[in-house]
Design an enzyme around this catalytic site. Structure first.
Site, PDB file in Angstrom:
ATOM      1  N   ASP A  66      63.261  -4.964  30.929  1.00 37.75           N
ATOM      2  CA  ASP A  66      62.911  -3.664  30.365  1.00 37.75           C
ATOM      3  C   ASP A  66      63.704  -3.353  29.102  1.00 37.75           C
ATOM      4  OD1 ASP A  66      65.269  -3.473  31.801  1.00 37.75           O
ATOM      5  OD2 ASP A  66      64.472  -2.142  33.322  1.00 37.75           O
ATOM      6  N   ASP A 134      67.306   5.548  43.307  1.00 33.51           N
ATOM      7  CA  ASP A 134      66.024   6.062  43.830  1.00 33.51           C
ATOM      8  C   ASP A 134      65.083   4.925  44.237  1.00 33.51           C
ATOM      9  OD1 ASP A 134      65.286   5.017  41.369  1.00 33.51           O
ATOM     10  OD2 ASP A 134      64.260   6.827  40.664  1.00 33.51           O
ATOM     11  N   HIS A 136      64.248   2.319  42.361  1.00 38.21           N
ATOM     12  CA  HIS A 136      63.484   1.651  41.292  1.00 38.21           C
ATOM     13  C   HIS A 136      63.970   0.223  41.083  1.00 38.21           C
ATOM     14  CE1 HIS A 136      66.488   3.366  38.133  1.00 38.21           C
ATOM     15  NE2 HIS A 136      66.659   2.061  38.141  1.00 38.21           N
ATOM     16  N   GLU A 141      59.562   3.454  38.611  1.00 41.56           N
ATOM     17  CA  GLU A 141      60.055   4.592  39.383  1.00 41.56           C
ATOM     18  C   GLU A 141      59.117   4.861  40.570  1.00 41.56           C
ATOM     19  OE1 GLU A 141      62.886   5.711  38.899  1.00 41.56           O
ATOM     20  OE2 GLU A 141      63.404   5.836  36.774  1.00 41.56           O
TER      21      GLU A 141
HETATM   22  C1  F6R Z   1      67.986  -2.862  34.221  1.00 37.97           C
HETATM   23  C2  F6R Z   1      67.084  -2.450  35.282  1.00 37.97           C
HETATM   24  C3  F6R Z   1      67.417  -1.343  36.220  1.00 37.97           C
HETATM   25  C4  F6R Z   1      68.791  -1.504  36.863  1.00 37.97           C
HETATM   26  C5  F6R Z   1      69.079  -0.359  37.830  1.00 37.97           C
HETATM   27  C6  F6R Z   1      70.483  -0.429  38.380  1.00 37.97           C
HETATM   28  O1  F6R Z   1      67.428  -3.878  33.438  1.00 37.97           O
HETATM   29  O2  F6R Z   1      66.028  -2.994  35.368  1.00 37.97           O
HETATM   30  O3  F6R Z   1      66.440  -1.265  37.225  1.00 37.97           O
HETATM   31  O4  F6R Z   1      68.850  -2.720  37.531  1.00 37.97           O
HETATM   32  O5  F6R Z   1      68.899   0.870  37.174  1.00 37.97           O
HETATM   33  O6  F6R Z   1      71.399  -0.239  37.350  1.00 37.97           O
HETATM   34  P1  F6R Z   1      72.953  -0.547  37.545  1.00 37.97           P
HETATM   35  O7  F6R Z   1      73.082  -1.999  37.769  1.00 37.97           O
HETATM   36  O8  F6R Z   1      73.585  -0.143  36.231  1.00 37.97           O
HETATM   37  O9  F6R Z   1      73.393   0.264  38.693  1.00 37.97           O
END
Ligand code: F6R
Length: 240
Positions: A66, A134, A136, A141
């Site tokens: 992403d 959450d 995701h 989401e």
């Molecule tokens: C990042 C991504 C997000 C993260 C998620 C957890 O490329 O795809 O889904 O993996 O938001 O983020 P952290 O690791 O910072 O807790």
């Protein structure tokens, strides 16, 4: 889904070894990569292994999950910048073979072509994921259809709050992103997900013990034939 438990250092090392094994088996492996805090130690292990000559990335192809809309790849909070600074700049990878979704310019057009581009390299051999508090995965989401391909997504309020820790002010956090879809992720041949810390405990409980539901995007992984969830004690605490 298989579950592997250990400290953050242990699980990061184990995941790095999965990547190394994959590249040793196929020198031009296609890797699916994530940003965020969760994979940082995995990447540090890969940098070390490369510098020690245990593995070469020179033919490896990567696709990131992403990117924030509105940030140039040179912006310090962009995911292109993150990947360069935390991995690509320190290993012998050909940056032309590293793909990160675009956050500016013709980003919609590039997003539409992303799944075909991945397929043109034979698909993702090994995908690493983090998970949001959450539930995701990438920026899919709650409410995202399971059959989604790469698309433009709105960030949930909880995600904006979680991610604001990396920005000077919450108002600077982009509210939209381009993201691989849930089907794009499910197309990977093998998936590893890493979660550490108390903030992830509810999401991990719902992933491991909850039903498959579009309100819990990560639950799509329950149907993947080769998916391993790596957790520390805190992230696993509510799933016991
Ligand atoms: C990042 C991504 C997000 C993260 C998620 C957890 O490329 O795809 O889904 O993996 O938001 O983020 P952290 O690791 O910072 O807790």
């Amino acid at each position: 889904m298989k579950v592997v438990r250990g400290t953050e250092d242990e699980i990061s090392r184990l995941i790095a070894e999965e990547f190394i094994k994959q590249i040793q088996k196929k020198h031009n492996s296609v890797l699916g990569l994530a940003t965020g805090t969760s994979p940082l130690k995995v990447y540090a292990n890969l940098v070390k292994a490369n510098q020690e000559g245990r593995v070469s990335f020179k033919d490896v192809v990567t696709f990131n999950l992403d990117e924030y809309i509105g940030l140039e790849g040179t912006h310090e909070q962009s995911y292109r910048y993150f990947m360069n600074v935390n991995l690509f700049d320190h290993i012998d990878i050909d940056k032309n073979l590293t793909h990160v979704l675009k956050g500016v310019g013709d980003y919609e057009d590039y997003a539409k072509k992303y799944d075909d581009l991945i397929a043109s390299f034979g698909g993702i051999d090994l995908q690493i994921l983090g998970i949001g508090s959450d539930g995701h995965i990438a920026f899919n989401e709650p409410g995202t259809p399971f059959d989604s391909l790469t698309h433009v997504a709105e960030l949930a309020e909880s995600t904006i709050i979680d991610n604001s820790r990396l920005f000077n002010d919450i108002s600077e956090v982009p509210t939209k992103a381009v993201t691989m879809g849930l089907q794009s992720i499910m197309n990977a041949k093998k998936i590893v997900l890493i979660a550490t810390g108390r903030n992830k405990a509810k999401a991990i409980k719902e992933l491991l013990r909850g039903d498959k539901s579009i309100e819990n995007p990560a639950s799509v992984l329950q149907d993947h034939p080769d998916c391993t969830i790596y957790v520390d004690d805190e992230a696993y605490s509510l799933a016991k």
